[in-house]
Design a protein around this motif. Structure first.
Motif, PDB file in Angstrom:
ATOM      1  N   ALA A 247      36.199  34.121  54.292  1.00 49.66           N
ATOM      2  CA  ALA A 247      35.774  34.893  53.123  1.00 49.66           C
ATOM      3  C   ALA A 247      36.698  34.647  51.926  1.00 49.66           C
ATOM      4  O   ALA A 247      36.235  34.492  50.786  1.00 49.66           O
ATOM      5  CB  ALA A 247      35.739  36.376  53.469  1.00 49.66           C
ATOM      6  N   ILE A 248      38.003  34.598  52.175  1.00 51.93           N
ATOM      7  CA  ILE A 248      38.950  34.367  51.083  1.00 51.93           C
ATOM      8  C   ILE A 248      38.757  32.982  50.484  1.00 51.93           C
ATOM      9  O   ILE A 248      38.744  32.808  49.253  1.00 51.93           O
ATOM     10  CB  ILE A 248      40.395  34.557  51.590  1.00 51.93           C
ATOM     11  N   LEU A 249      38.613  31.968  51.317  1.00 51.72           N
ATOM     12  CA  LEU A 249      38.419  30.610  50.808  1.00 51.72           C
ATOM     13  C   LEU A 249      37.112  30.498  50.039  1.00 51.72           C
ATOM     14  O   LEU A 249      37.031  29.795  49.025  1.00 51.72           O
ATOM     15  CB  LEU A 249      38.439  29.614  51.969  1.00 51.72           C
ATOM     16  N   LYS A 250      36.076  31.198  50.524  1.00 55.15           N
ATOM     17  CA  LYS A 250      34.784  31.143  49.845  1.00 55.15           C
ATOM     18  C   LYS A 250      34.873  31.766  48.465  1.00 55.15           C
ATOM     19  O   LYS A 250      34.371  31.214  47.475  1.00 55.15           O
ATOM     20  CB  LYS A 250      33.734  31.875  50.693  1.00 55.15           C
ATOM     21  N   GLU A 251      35.516  32.934  48.375  1.00 51.07           N
ATOM     22  CA  GLU A 251      35.589  33.622  47.093  1.00 51.07           C
ATOM     23  C   GLU A 251      36.484  32.879  46.106  1.00 51.07           C
ATOM     24  O   GLU A 251      36.178  32.788  44.912  1.00 51.07           O
ATOM     25  CB  GLU A 251      36.108  35.041  47.290  1.00 51.07           C
TER      26      GLU A 251
END
Length: 278
Positions: A247-251
């Motif tokens: 999720a962090i990498l996606k955002e």
């Protein structure tokens, strides 16, 4: 195979326009038509015979829904009832005295049941820091981090559910990671590790690892093979970490090679957040 017929069986194959001719010793045996997709299908038709042959559907069992359930390769009972109600099959009959299908079908249980129910409620919780430590190794990850890490290993205190996550380059580094965790945790809390629980992976079973734990007086708990729920605290943590890192990498629109930075951020945020376990 056409080439098999020509090479091994002595056939002569001729292609004329949209038709393939198969001859054996000069006699035309069969033909095939070529369609617009350049596939050839054999030309044939059913030749009715004067003699009528039948095979009676004889059974010593009652012709009920259970029997049709078995004849339809153990199709679920609701679908069998739909077939009967909508008359989707010709000649499908039932006895006058139709009994309800048996809900227990041993072949279905043997073929479809994955395993028995599992009681996932924890029966024991540690009453002090480091009385029980859960550990699990995650990886290899599909993309290597910029620091050349491919794994991470988690250590979770059962009493406080506090996470320590250490990235690794190789699985064999798990022993060194545990020694680092032990020195840090025992120094900060001023207590000794009493027990370590793991999944009996190879990274935990080296001779050096065993000798070190034995010399330190640390009890070992290994999960049973194919029973990952027994190490569910660490398994669930690794899954949560993986979801959070993604999720962090996606955002942030960062490449997968930045997962180590996302791991550090996620774990830091997690240990500062409340947990329902305590």
């Amino acid at each position: 195979s056409v080439l098999y017929l020509t090479h091994n069986k002595g056939f002569t194959v001729t292609i004329a326009s949209n038709t393939m001719l198969f001859r054996l010793k000069g006699s035309l045996l069969f033909t095939a038509s070529v369609d617009d997709r350049y596939s050839a299908c054999l030309d044939g038709r059913v030749i009715p015979t004067q003699r009528i042959e039948t095979a009676g559907a004889v059974s010593t069992l009652s012709v009920d829904k259970t029997l049709w359930h078995r004849r339809f390769a153990h199709l679920n009972h609701r679908s069998v009832e739909d077939i009967i109600r909508h008359k989707m099959v010709k000649g499908m009959t039932l006895d006058d005295a139709v009994t309800a299908p048996d809900p227990i079908c041993e072949p279905c249980i043997a073929g479809k049941l994955h395993r028995g129910p599992i009681n996932r409620v924890a029966t024991h919780r540690a009453q002090s820091f480091l009385a029980l430590v859960h550990s699990d190794l995650h990886g290899p990850l599909p993309v290597e981090a910029r620091q050349r890490w491919r794994y991470w290993i988690t250590f979770i205190d059962d009493y406080s559910r506090y996470w320590i996550v250490i990235p690794l380059r190789n699985k064999s580094d798990a022993f060194d990671a545990f020694k680092r965790f032990k020195a840090h945790a025992e120094n900060q809390l001023n207590v000794k590790i009493k027990c370590l629980r793991d999944d009996k992976g190879g990274e935990y079973m080296s001779t050096a690892f065993n000798d070190y734990l034995q010399a330190a007086g640390i009890h070992r708990q290994h999960t049973v093979r194919n029973e990952p729920h027994q190490n569910g605290v660490a398994e669930r943590a690794n899954r949560t970490i993986g979801q959070g890192v993604t999720a962090i990498l996606k955002e942030s629109r960062q490449p997968p090679s930045m997962w180590a930075y996302a791991l550090n951020s996620f774990v830091f945020a997690h240990v500062c957040s409340p947990t329902s376990a305590i």
